[in-house]
Design a protein around this motif. Sequence first.
Motif, PDB file in Angstrom:
ATOM      1  N   PHE A 190       0.825  -1.219   0.000  1.00  0.00           N
ATOM      2  CA  PHE A 190       0.000   0.000   0.000  1.00  0.00           C
ATOM      3  C   PHE A 190       0.856   1.264   0.000  1.00  0.00           C
ATOM      4  CE2 PHE A 190      -2.852  -3.137   2.139  1.00  0.00           C
ATOM      5  CZ  PHE A 190      -3.845  -3.161   1.163  1.00  0.00           C
ATOM      6  N   THR A 191       2.033   1.182   0.576  1.00  0.00           N
ATOM      7  CA  THR A 191       2.869   2.387   0.680  1.00  0.00           C
ATOM      8  C   THR A 191       3.988   2.411  -0.346  1.00  0.00           C
ATOM      9  OG1 THR A 191       4.485   1.457   2.230  1.00  0.00           O
ATOM     10  CG2 THR A 191       2.484   2.402   3.191  1.00  0.00           C
ATOM     11  N   ASN A 192       3.964   1.506  -1.300  1.00  0.00           N
ATOM     12  CA  ASN A 192       5.039   1.492  -2.299  1.00  0.00           C
ATOM     13  C   ASN A 192       5.112   2.831  -3.018  1.00  0.00           C
ATOM     14  OD1 ASN A 192       6.538   0.822  -4.856  1.00  0.00           O
ATOM     15  ND2 ASN A 192       6.592  -1.174  -3.820  1.00  0.00           N
ATOM     16  N   PRO A 193       6.328   3.347  -3.211  1.00  0.00           N
ATOM     17  CA  PRO A 193       6.427   4.645  -3.908  1.00  0.00           C
ATOM     18  C   PRO A 193       5.959   4.558  -5.365  1.00  0.00           C
ATOM     19  CG  PRO A 193       8.616   3.681  -3.538  1.00  0.00           C
ATOM     20  CD  PRO A 193       7.632   2.853  -2.770  1.00  0.00           C
ATOM     21  N   ASP A 194       5.918   3.384  -5.906  1.00  0.00           N
ATOM     22  CA  ASP A 194       5.533   3.211  -7.306  1.00  0.00           C
ATOM     23  C   ASP A 194       4.026   2.954  -7.403  1.00  0.00           C
ATOM     24  OD1 ASP A 194       5.077   2.377  -9.894  1.00  0.00           O
ATOM     25  OD2 ASP A 194       6.763   0.965  -9.947  1.00  0.00           O
ATOM     26  N   PRO A 195       3.290   3.852  -8.061  1.00  0.00           N
ATOM     27  CA  PRO A 195       1.828   3.689  -8.152  1.00  0.00           C
ATOM     28  C   PRO A 195       1.438   2.368  -8.823  1.00  0.00           C
ATOM     29  CG  PRO A 195       2.530   5.778  -9.162  1.00  0.00           C
ATOM     30  CD  PRO A 195       3.775   5.054  -8.754  1.00  0.00           C
ATOM     31  N   LYS A 196       2.289   1.853  -9.688  1.00  0.00           N
ATOM     32  CA  LYS A 196       1.963   0.574 -10.339  1.00  0.00           C
ATOM     33  C   LYS A 196       1.921  -0.574  -9.321  1.00  0.00           C
ATOM     34  CE  LYS A 196       5.083   0.466 -13.673  1.00  0.00           C
ATOM     35  NZ  LYS A 196       5.749   1.802 -13.598  1.00  0.00           N
ATOM     36  N   LYS A 255      -7.466 -10.521   5.551  1.00  0.00           N
ATOM     37  CA  LYS A 255      -6.465  -9.943   6.447  1.00  0.00           C
ATOM     38  C   LYS A 255      -5.363  -9.262   5.655  1.00  0.00           C
ATOM     39  CE  LYS A 255      -3.212 -12.362   8.649  1.00  0.00           C
ATOM     40  NZ  LYS A 255      -2.670 -13.398   9.530  1.00  0.00           N
ATOM     41  N   PHE A 256      -4.997  -8.074   6.090  1.00  0.00           N
ATOM     42  CA  PHE A 256      -3.824  -7.404   5.525  1.00  0.00           C
ATOM     43  C   PHE A 256      -2.718  -7.409   6.568  1.00  0.00           C
ATOM     44  CE2 PHE A 256      -7.204  -5.087   3.072  1.00  0.00           C
ATOM     45  CZ  PHE A 256      -6.956  -5.782   1.884  1.00  0.00           C
ATOM     46  N   TRP A 257      -1.620  -7.974   6.165  1.00  0.00           N
ATOM     47  CA  TRP A 257      -0.441  -7.896   7.015  1.00  0.00           C
ATOM     48  C   TRP A 257       0.627  -7.214   6.161  1.00  0.00           C
ATOM     49  CZ3 TRP A 257       4.388 -10.564   6.666  1.00  0.00           C
ATOM     50  CH2 TRP A 257       5.271 -10.170   7.674  1.00  0.00           C
ATOM     51  N   PRO A 258       0.653  -5.893   6.221  1.00  0.00           N
ATOM     52  CA  PRO A 258       1.516  -5.128   5.304  1.00  0.00           C
ATOM     53  C   PRO A 258       2.949  -5.047   5.831  1.00  0.00           C
ATOM     54  CG  PRO A 258      -0.214  -3.746   6.314  1.00  0.00           C
ATOM     55  CD  PRO A 258      -0.119  -5.005   7.104  1.00  0.00           C
ATOM     56  N   GLY A 259       3.594  -6.202   5.822  1.00  0.00           N
ATOM     57  CA  GLY A 259       4.915  -6.332   6.441  1.00  0.00           C
ATOM     58  C   GLY A 259       6.039  -5.645   5.698  1.00  0.00           C
ATOM     59  N   LEU A 296      -0.253   7.083   2.748  1.00  0.00           N
ATOM     60  CA  LEU A 296      -0.354   5.954   1.822  1.00  0.00           C
ATOM     61  C   LEU A 296      -0.878   4.708   2.541  1.00  0.00           C
ATOM     62  CD1 LEU A 296       2.989   6.361  -0.199  1.00  0.00           C
ATOM     63  CD2 LEU A 296       0.670   6.670  -1.090  1.00  0.00           C
ATOM     64  N   ALA A 297      -0.378   4.478   3.747  1.00  0.00           N
ATOM     65  CA  ALA A 297      -0.801   3.297   4.505  1.00  0.00           C
ATOM     66  C   ALA A 297      -2.296   3.337   4.789  1.00  0.00           C
ATOM     67  CB  ALA A 297      -0.001   3.200   5.814  1.00  0.00           C
ATOM     68  N   VAL A 298      -2.758   4.514   5.199  1.00  0.00           N
ATOM     69  CA  VAL A 298      -4.174   4.667   5.570  1.00  0.00           C
ATOM     70  C   VAL A 298      -5.062   4.653   4.322  1.00  0.00           C
ATOM     71  CG1 VAL A 298      -5.841   6.325   6.496  1.00  0.00           C
ATOM     72  CG2 VAL A 298      -3.719   5.826   7.755  1.00  0.00           C
ATOM     73  N   SER A 299      -4.665   5.408   3.307  1.00  0.00           N
ATOM     74  CA  SER A 299      -5.554   5.556   2.151  1.00  0.00           C
ATOM     75  C   SER A 299      -5.587   4.281   1.324  1.00  0.00           C
ATOM     76  CB  SER A 299      -5.145   6.759   1.298  1.00  0.00           C
ATOM     77  OG  SER A 299      -3.828   6.576   0.813  1.00  0.00           O
ATOM     78  N   GLY A 300      -4.513   3.527   1.319  1.00  0.00           N
ATOM     79  CA  GLY A 300      -4.496   2.286   0.543  1.00  0.00           C
ATOM     80  C   GLY A 300      -5.521   1.289   1.060  1.00  0.00           C
ATOM     81  N   ILE A 301      -5.587   1.152   2.358  1.00  0.00           N
ATOM     82  CA  ILE A 301      -6.549   0.197   2.924  1.00  0.00           C
ATOM     83  C   ILE A 301      -7.964   0.779   2.869  1.00  0.00           C
ATOM     84  CG2 ILE A 301      -7.201  -1.029   5.046  1.00  0.00           C
ATOM     85  CD1 ILE A 301      -4.237  -1.554   5.527  1.00  0.00           C
ATOM     86  N   ARG A 302      -8.059   2.092   3.054  1.00  0.00           N
ATOM     87  CA  ARG A 302      -9.388   2.715   2.919  1.00  0.00           C
ATOM     88  C   ARG A 302      -9.973   2.423   1.538  1.00  0.00           C
ATOM     89  NH1 ARG A 302      -8.187   8.079   2.854  1.00  0.00           N
ATOM     90  NH2 ARG A 302      -8.581   8.488   5.067  1.00  0.00           N
ATOM     91  N   GLN A 303      -9.136   2.540   0.515  1.00  0.00           N
ATOM     92  CA  GLN A 303      -9.618   2.333  -0.851  1.00  0.00           C
ATOM     93  C   GLN A 303     -10.205   0.928  -1.033  1.00  0.00           C
ATOM     94  OE1 GLN A 303      -6.512   2.223  -3.778  1.00  0.00           O
ATOM     95  NE2 GLN A 303      -7.894   2.565  -5.517  1.00  0.00           N
ATOM     96  N   VAL A 304      -9.506  -0.060  -0.483  1.00  0.00           N
ATOM     97  CA  VAL A 304     -10.013  -1.429  -0.580  1.00  0.00           C
ATOM     98  C   VAL A 304     -11.311  -1.569   0.211  1.00  0.00           C
ATOM     99  CG1 VAL A 304      -9.531  -3.858  -0.141  1.00  0.00           C
ATOM    100  CG2 VAL A 304      -7.675  -2.340  -0.844  1.00  0.00           C
TER     101      VAL A 304
END
Lengths: 328, 328, 328, 328
Positions: free
Chosen positions: A92-98, A123-127, A145-153
């Motif tokens: 979710f926090t990868n700098p690359d949007p792809k 379950k998300f375990w964003p290790g 990025l961490a918050v918005s990525g999971i919010r989007q899902v």
Amino acid sequence: MAKNYSFGAGIWMFGQFIDRYATDAYGPPVSTLEAIDRAGAVGDLMCLDINIPFSDPSITTTQVKEALKRNNLKAIAITPAIYSREFRSGSFTNPDPKIRKKTFELAKQAIEVAHELGAKYVKFWPGQDGYDYPFQVDHAQLWDLAVSGIRQVAEFSPKTQFAIEYKTKEPRVHISFSTAARTLLGIQEMGVNNVGIVMDFGHSLFAKETPADALQLIHKHGKLVSVEVNDNWREWDDDLAVGSIHVIETLEFLYALRQIKWKGPILLDQFPFREDTVGAALASIRSVRALDRLLDRIDLKALRAAHKNQDALAAQRLVQSVLLGSSE
Amino acid sequence: MAKNYSFGAGIWMFGQFIDRYATDAYGPPVSTLEAIDRAGAVGDLMCLDINIPFSDPSITTTQVKEALKRNNLKAIAITPAIYSREFRSGSFTNPDPKIRKKTFELAKQAIEVAHELGAKYVKFWPGQDGYDYPFQVDHAQLWDLAVSGIRQVAEFSPKTQFAIEYKTKEPRVHISFSTAARTLLGIQEMGVNNVGIVMDFGHSLFAKETPADALQLIHKHGKLVSVEVNDNWREWDDDLAVGSIHVIETLEFLYALRQIKWKGPILLDQFPFREDTVGAALASIRSVRALDRLLDRIDLKALRAAHKNQDALAAQRLVQSVLLGSSE
Amino acid sequence: MAKNYSFGAGIWMFGQFIDRYATDAYGPPVSTLEAIDRAGAVGDLMCLDINIPFSDPSITTTQVKEALKRNNLKAIAITPAIYSREFRSGSFTNPDPKIRKKTFELAKQAIEVAHELGAKYVKFWPGQDGYDYPFQVDHAQLWDLAVSGIRQVAEFSPKTQFAIEYKTKEPRVHISFSTAARTLLGIQEMGVNNVGIVMDFGHSLFAKETPADALQLIHKHGKLVSVEVNDNWREWDDDLAVGSIHVIETLEFLYALRQIKWKGPILLDQFPFREDTVGAALASIRSVRALDRLLDRIDLKALRAAHKNQDALAAQRLVQSVLLGSSE
Amino acid sequence: MAKNYSFGAGIWMFGQFIDRYATDAYGPPVSTLEAIDRAGAVGDLMCLDINIPFSDPSITTTQVKEALKRNNLKAIAITPAIYSREFRSGSFTNPDPKIRKKTFELAKQAIEVAHELGAKYVKFWPGQDGYDYPFQVDHAQLWDLAVSGIRQVAEFSPKTQFAIEYKTKEPRVHISFSTAARTLLGIQEMGVNNVGIVMDFGHSLFAKETPADALQLIHKHGKLVSVEVNDNWREWDDDLAVGSIHVIETLEFLYALRQIKWKGPILLDQFPFREDTVGAALASIRSVRALDRLLDRIDLKALRAAHKNQDALAAQRLVQSVLLGSSE
């Protein structure tokens, strides 16, 4: 004697273990289907948290369903492997949007598989989400990025229950969702109501929390989705058998589970690198049951009185009277 | 039931506690004589490790002797307070030769008092010997001072038994005699045969050792003089009651004591800041006895077989069978 | 050269230090008025965080005001000593309602003194609120007391700004307000808008946070009231001089302060047990200024680009180019 | 400007990284020969510590020799991989005598390869030798196996220089040769004179040592064979680039290297999971050189005076004057 809890496990504990030194792995490869059979061999498990993608692209969800059925197991959760090579610098926090998009796509797959297998949560375990070095990231950006990525899902699939398993580090040197409190804050910032927490006892010890305390905090905020257990030496996620080290704190955690009226299941999350996996699972189930039975024998009224007075020695005596026996 | 060990205590645990925040102390002042009476009130202590100077310059060794006698206590050790204000920048390692000389003088007094009271050893706990900051010291020089300072005392009184109690930090941010292995090396460098080690269970946990392992190492080198017990959360010298947290590791330590045929006594070293001191002492004695009795019930032959195979799950099952009861 | 920040300090760093071993203290007693004079001697401090009660009941607020004035100092904060002997088992979370009431009364006094001295906030550092042992408390009850106790004060004086200084432990073995995230959650539960956070750099390191990250989290939630600085070895609140160990992380923290446009002041929180206090304060001010000046020389555009890519090596090179000089 | 040190590296840092989560590895496979070419691409390395067995059984020592030659590299050390699958439960301390024999055989191969490649020492990093659980082993037996296993090899080839690289844990949860002092004791117990220590800066931080201090201790006992550098967050062997976190302690370590007149080389030991390996190696070399140059500018006479007085603030000021620039 009543069995208060049913048990489940993460499927990974029946797979092949590897680390950065024993690069030829601690044992031979294990397919998703074989891992399910191994889990079945424990004989006392009811459900599994299952990783996607499956070990082999040719394995179908139908095959997994059949393997579960023949082992009397259910899928309780689907956990997408958002920590493999392509996600090594973040999901979710990868700098690359792809890569962030790939994370989203894998999350969607997880939702589908969860639906097909009747799993209760994804379950998300964003290790891999976090940072390794000082000055590596803009911390505000990373957190967004961490918050918005999971919010989007979560917004994409509002009827699916999601859960974040927090951990302070490994494999990323610092992981964004590191503690119970921080993860609760992040979930609040998401502004959705279908994201909760999977609390792992060992991750809580590792995060320098007191697990019984973290549990009440998550419960108070209405976000407890699932519970995983194991043990460690408090300074790493050793994923050892339950009760092997922190007997008292495991007992206190089981007491806290009773207080919040947790009905289970309790999931095992172990990495028995050098032990028989089935034996290691049975050891943990045995420990949980034995510790839970001790609670039946503690004078709970006296314990509540000790708690009201915050009387450490009185509480300790009540616990030791059942653990160590009478000393007089 | 046989009582395998007699118990002693550090006199400080019956004194007044203070810290850097509750500067008005956790309770009223306690004189050396009052502390001895409190120790006597435990009813199950045989000996004390006694600090010099006594709380008040007017207290005589004769008075102390009488106080011990009326409480059925003996002096097992004398511990000079080489960590008070004048030693705040070090005792044996103080950069000022005048303070090093004062350390030597206080050590000589300790030898005399030990002789008068019939104590078995003089203990050095050089808690101010070390450093706080990177680059503060030349580490080779500091180590030389630590080693030669105690050597000088040992050579001065070759018939006295001395013992170093190692600790990784506090009050000094880094203490020179920090671990069992390092202290053994230092003792070797001294080249004397009357200096050994007081092993404190909590200091060992704090130093990230496994206490049962540290014990065997010290014993193997023939340097075990005394044993102190307590408990902590592994990241500070919390000095809590025995068995309150590390039940399994305390049990393993008691097993190791049996292996080396330790005949006791076992000394308590606690700081019950917020608990009744006598109650806290009794809680610890109860824990040691109860844990030690569990050892009588472990199948030791099976445990030795598990050890030969380094079989963690087999060993754990043997331990849990007595600790948690049968689970079937 | 522009001086970006003014500096303040906690008055305690100019007082008498004591700990549980050097019970005769690291130096002679210092009255509140003398401590203010010592703070004045630094020459570069603008404000103080002042403890109540004053060192001596006979000292009046008027005298304190005069002492501040003659030293060109202001009171920025009032911190009631809710961690002295009578609060040893808790202030807001004390099991005894009488002590909780005393906490409230002392908080009211702090509000009054803050008003009289023109201080900007009343700080609560509830260092005795928490627990020492497993099973000692009902964690949900304890948390409720911690939250409701401060809520009560905040509602009593809605125009006063309050701030909680979190810390993971010491003197209590586990402190309720332990981390930034947990404290933010607690403040939310209070449902008031006049309670924020004093972020102490060393407490953040000690809590295993990355200070620059904790700062952005507190700021994002609009709760940053004040900032305190020092350094430690990451495993205890050593309260050493700024920049003595964590140069890079202090620099990153100063960068984060710029990002949130912090205008200061920056408060020193040190315990120079074995150093000259004025010298220790000056060392810290010098470090902050020197590190902050380095930021003027970092290529911030390139740093933001590195952050966008989460490029650790690029960011490190930018930082090292100003810290270590060109290496070619 | 004089370059005081030549540099080497562990060949593993140019290989494929994997861990227990990214089981598809952080990048594609890399053969021993390719890894040597990558090391050559750094351009500033003189030597390698090379693992055996080579990545592929078909690779010959002659090919390795050629690969080294074409990259202007030498083999400084040979490190047998006594931590792969078959050694997962121990190498020298394995409970199975057949595996202990295999360890001995692999050590013999290492001696041969070292001879063929002209390496200066054979390194043992017994990362699987230890235990995971309380009560898993008889600690005295385990220690005997650890000591006698290496003694046997040392006696087998008395003209070969061996070196133990200590580490507190990982992959084994507790490793037998954990700290500098403990390893020195073990070497003494061996009673041979051809076993020394490879000191890894990061392992020393991880073991809660101060690296400059551990260095002097090893040197004093005449056992320093080689030096490896990197950085970490002090709680795990993160193997990050040199100077990225512990600038001051790295500088102090370089100062200690000067004190013992270390002539190098200095070996890099990094795991740049998410960074370009060549770039990560260059970053570390740049850091060491830049930090070492700072030492040229420190007033060493004043530093020695500060050390004599153990004057933390004076020493810090000398260091900061070159690190942060003049602040006046």
